[in-house]
Scaffold this motif. Structure first.
Motif, mmCIF file in Angstrom:
data_model
loop_
_atom_site.group_PDB
_atom_site.id
_atom_site.type_symbol
_atom_site.label_atom_id
_atom_site.label_comp_id
_atom_site.label_asym_id
_atom_site.label_seq_id
_atom_site.Cartn_x
_atom_site.Cartn_y
_atom_site.Cartn_z
ATOM 1 N N ASN A 4 1.337 -1.112 -0.188
ATOM 2 C CA ASN A 4 0.056 -0.463 0.018
ATOM 3 C C ASN A 4 1.210 1.014 0.144
ATOM 4 N N ARG A 210 -11.672 6.758 14.301
ATOM 5 C CA ARG A 210 -11.992 6.409 13.150
ATOM 6 C C ARG A 210 -11.950 7.922 12.247
ATOM 7 N N THR A 214 -9.680 8.983 9.339
ATOM 8 C CA THR A 214 -10.650 9.896 8.330
ATOM 9 C C THR A 214 -10.182 11.610 7.856
ATOM 10 N N LYS A 217 -7.033 11.084 6.148
ATOM 11 C CA LYS A 217 -6.476 11.154 4.595
ATOM 12 C C LYS A 217 -7.225 12.022 4.398
ATOM 13 N N ASP A 279 -11.205 1.341 6.351
ATOM 14 C CA ASP A 279 -10.734 2.181 5.371
ATOM 15 C C ASP A 279 -9.786 3.222 5.449
ATOM 16 N N GLY A 280 -8.692 3.510 4.678
ATOM 17 C CA GLY A 280 -7.620 4.746 5.089
ATOM 18 C C GLY A 280 -6.655 4.028 6.147
ATOM 19 N N GLU A 282 -3.247 2.307 6.035
ATOM 20 C CA GLU A 282 -2.370 2.248 4.757
ATOM 21 C C GLU A 282 -0.835 0.563 5.485
#
Length: 321
Positions: A4, A210, A214, A217, A279-280, A282
Motif C-alpha cells: 500500500n 476513526r 478520516t 486521509k 478504510d484509510g 495503509e
C-alpha cells in the motif's frame, strides 16, 4: 504481501512488525524468539519495522538480527516520548534519543521518527491518578513551535527520512496537528473493531480513532494502525494482568468470540482481517512476540479483509467505544 502507499512515506507492506513484542515487553519471549520473528517477518515481505527505546530490548534485537545492515528494501522507525519540556530543549532531547537508538541498532539513520507522546490541548487536565500531563503528553503549542521544526531539522541533517505523530486519545488535538503544514508523513492510531486503546487511554475522553483516520486521509497523512487485536483482548486467550482495561475489553468481547466460534474462525485472525480492511489504514503494526503469533497475522493478511456481511455482523455486536 500486498503493498500500500503510506501517504508521503511511500510504498509499504500491508503489515508492519511492531517492536513491543520483539522487545519482550509483554508475555514470555526470548532473544531467539525476537530474532527469529524479525527474520521471518522480513522473509515474508514485511518491509517496515517499528521500534522505540521504550520497547525494552527491541532496538538491541534489531542489531542482533541484522548486525547493522538492514535487508534490502527494509525500512525502520524509532520514536521518542518527549512530553512537554522547555521549548529550547526539544531538539536536543529528540537528538539524544535518536542517537541512542541509532547506536543500539547499529544504524546511521532511520527512515521515520515518531513523536511517541500523545498531543493534547494546552489547557487539558488529566483525571486524578494519571501521570503529570507534561510527562505523558506534548502540548499542541509546543508541537507546532518546537517539535515540527526539530523534526524538520533532523530530516535536513540526514538522520531521519521523515517524521510522524502518535494519534491516540486526543482525537481533536491530533486532527488539529494534521490540519496545517508542515504535516507529519504518518500518524499512528488505533485500528481495531472495538476502537479501544485499552490501558493506553486514561484521559476520560472517547478515543475516536476513526475520526483521526478520516482526517488523515483528508490531509494526505499516512495511517499506521495499531492494536488490531487490542493487546490480546480480541484473541481466544489473554496474557495481560487481570483487572486491567485490556482484561475488561476481553470480557466485553465475549460475544465476539462466540460469533467467531459460530463461524469456525480464530478470533485473532478475524480481528486482523477486520483491521486490515478498515478504510484509510495503509499498514497494520503487529505487536507479536514470536513466530507463531506472526504466522497468525500473515495468514490473516493472505486471506485479506473480511466481507461486508462479516463486518456488519461484528459491528452489530455494539462493541465500539
Amino acid at each position: 504481501m500486498q503493498i500500500n502507499t503510506l501517504g508521503p512515506f511511500g510504498p509499504v507492506s500491508r503489515l508492519t512488525l511492531g517492536g513491543g513484542g520483539i522487545g519482550q515487553l509483554w508475555g514470555e519471549a526470548s532473544d531467539k524468539d525476537s530474532v527469529d520473528t524479525l527474520r521471518r517477518a522480513v522473509d515474508t515481505g514485511i518491509d517496515l519495522i517499528d521500534t522505540a527505546p521504550g520497547y525494552r530490548n527491541c532496538e538491541k534485537m534489531v542489531a542482533k538480527a541484522f548486525g547493522g545492515k538492514l535487508p534490502d528494501g527494509v525500512r525502520i522507525t524509532t520514536k521518542y516520548s518527549l512530553g512537554t519540556p522547555p521549548l529550547a530543549e526539544v531538539y536536543d532531547r529528540l537528538r539524544v534519543s535518536l542517537d541512542a537508538s541509532l547506536a543500539a541498532m547499529l544504524l546511521p539513520r532511520v527512515d521515520l521518527m515518531i513523536l511517541h507522546s500523545e498531543i493534547r490541548p494546552d489547557d487539558f487536565e488529566y483525571p486524578a491518578g494519571q501521570p503529570p500531563k507534561d510527562i505523558r503528553s506534548t502540548s499542541l503549542s509546543l508541537y507546532r513551535q518546537a517539535v515540527v521544526p526539530a523534526f524538520e531539522r533532523l530530516v535536513s541533517e540526514g538522520l531521519i527520512g521523515a517524521w510522524g505523530i502518535t494519534g491516540i486519545n486526543h482525537a481533536a488535538a491530533t486532527i488539529d496537528a494534521m490540519s496545517s503544514g508542515p504535516r507529519p508523513a504518518v500518524v499512528q492510531t488505533i485500528a481495531n473493531l472495538m476502537d479501544s486503546p485499552g490501558e493506553m487511554n486514561g484521559t476520560g475522553l472517547a478515543p475516536r480513532p476513526r475520526d483521526v483516520i478520516t482526517a488523515a486521509k483528508t490531509y494526505g497523512v499516512g495511517v499506521m494502525g495499531v492494536r488490531a487485536v487490542q493487546a490480546g483482548a480480541l484473541t481466544s486467550g489473554i496474557d495481560r494482568p487481570e483487572h486491567s482495561p485490556t482484561s475488561a475489553d476481553f470480557d466485553r468481547a465475549a460475544s465476539y468470540r462466540a460469533l467467531c466460534k459460530q463461524w469456525g474462525e480464530d478470533p485473532a485472525i478475524v480481528a486482523y482481517r477486520y483491521a486490515i480492511g478498515m478504510d484509510g489504514v495503509e499498514t497494520l503494526v503487529l505487536g507479536v512476540k514470536n513466530v507463531a503469533e506472526l504466522e497468525q497475522a500473515l495468514d490473516a493478511e493472505r486471506r485479506g479483509p473480511l466481507d461486508a456481511e462479516q463486518v456488519a455482523a461484528i459491528d452489530a455486536l455494539g462493541l465500539r467505544l
